[in-house]
Design a protein around this motif. Structure first.
Motif, PDB file in Angstrom:
ATOM      1  N   THR A   1      -2.682 -29.902 -38.977  1.00 15.11           N
ATOM      2  CA  THR A   1      -3.048 -30.873 -37.939  1.00 15.11           C
ATOM      3  C   THR A   1      -2.182 -30.747 -36.704  1.00 15.11           C
ATOM      4  O   THR A   1      -2.536 -31.227 -35.639  1.00 15.11           O
ATOM      5  CB  THR A   1      -2.893 -32.315 -38.458  1.00 15.11           C
ATOM      6  N   GLY A   2      -1.004 -30.140 -36.858  1.00 12.11           N
ATOM      7  CA  GLY A   2      -0.030 -30.195 -35.775  1.00 12.11           C
ATOM      8  C   GLY A   2       0.650 -31.544 -35.831  1.00 12.11           C
ATOM      9  O   GLY A   2       0.342 -32.388 -36.674  1.00 12.11           O
ATOM     10  N   THR A   3       1.602 -31.766 -34.957  1.00 17.58           N
ATOM     11  CA  THR A   3       2.249 -33.072 -34.887  1.00 17.58           C
ATOM     12  C   THR A   3       1.397 -33.932 -33.966  1.00 17.58           C
ATOM     13  O   THR A   3       1.240 -33.625 -32.780  1.00 17.58           O
ATOM     14  CB  THR A   3       3.691 -32.943 -34.367  1.00 17.58           C
ATOM     15  N   THR A   4       0.821 -34.984 -34.528  1.00 22.84           N
ATOM     16  CA  THR A   4      -0.134 -35.807 -33.777  1.00 22.84           C
ATOM     17  C   THR A   4      -0.174 -37.218 -34.342  1.00 22.84           C
ATOM     18  O   THR A   4       0.371 -37.487 -35.417  1.00 22.84           O
ATOM     19  CB  THR A   4      -1.539 -35.169 -33.802  1.00 22.84           C
ATOM     20  N   THR A   5      -0.840 -38.091 -33.613  1.00 24.25           N
ATOM     21  CA  THR A   5      -1.042 -39.469 -34.059  1.00 24.25           C
ATOM     22  C   THR A   5      -2.531 -39.770 -34.042  1.00 24.25           C
ATOM     23  O   THR A   5      -3.214 -39.496 -33.064  1.00 24.25           O
ATOM     24  CB  THR A   5      -0.310 -40.470 -33.130  1.00 24.25           C
ATOM     25  N   TRP A   6      -3.024 -40.315 -35.148  1.00 25.76           N
ATOM     26  CA  TRP A   6      -4.403 -40.789 -35.200  1.00 25.76           C
ATOM     27  C   TRP A   6      -4.358 -42.283 -34.928  1.00 25.76           C
ATOM     28  O   TRP A   6      -3.605 -43.024 -35.562  1.00 25.76           O
ATOM     29  CB  TRP A   6      -5.029 -40.499 -36.553  1.00 25.76           C
TER      30      TRP A   6
END
Length: 178
Positions: free
Chosen positions: A146-151
């Motif tokens: 996902t990579g470093t991310t925020t949902w």
């Protein structure tokens, strides 16, 4: 002396600034909404616009250049506009579901594609851009995680197959996210 003052006043009242060239129309805004592959870009103008210099014609697909950058690409688009209106709607169909990272750019096709009521053409360098506001995000893992991310809770995430959070990546999921 009174005659000279009258003549001077008469000449000063006829400056070339008294009849300025009418201003060309401008694009004043772009709002994009939709979901997955289907979006509507609402373009607003500074005044009523037409496809022809004689105050006739609805704006059509050939009136605009429309691009989508940063993710999915455009499969097709169509334009809805009534001659003399101050806005137009551009229906955009993407080639695949939006990633939520795309930016829509709308500009006139040329300096002779959009006119105002006085026959002034919109300059070809006019443009507006807006991010897609995808409410549904399809997440597909191509092996990179996902990579470093925020949902965020204002989106719905659909997982297309297995999706991984790889080593050194962080996935933050806000409370209430679906």
């Amino acid at each position: 002396a009174a005659i000279a003052a009258f003549i001077l006043v008469g000449f000063n009242a006829c400056k070339s600034d008294d009849n300025p060239t009418p201003a060309a129309p401008t694009m004043t805004g772009l709002n994009v909404s939709g979901d997955l592959k289907d979006y509507v870009a609402s373009v607003s103008f500074s005044e009523a616009v037409y496809a022809a210099a004689d105050k006739t014609g609805n704006l059509v697909k050939t009136s605009f250049d429309v691009e989508v950058n940063g993710g999915s690409s455009i499969l097709d688009y169509s334009v809805i506009h009534t001659s003399g209106e101050t806005s137009a709607k551009i229906n955009i169909t993407l080639s695949e579901n939006s990633t939520g990272a795309e930016v829509v750019v709308v500009k006139p096709t040329s300096a002779t594609s959009i006119y105002n009521a006085t026959g002034q053409a919109m300059e070809a360098n006019q443009s507006q851009e807006s991010s897609l506001t995808a409410k549904t995000v399809v997440v597909k893992d191509s092996g990179e995680g996902t990579g470093t991310t925020t949902w965020t809770a204002d989106h719905v995430y659909i997982l297309d197959g297995l999706v991984f959070v790889n080593e050194a990546q962080t996935l933050t999921i806000e409370a209430g996210t679906v």
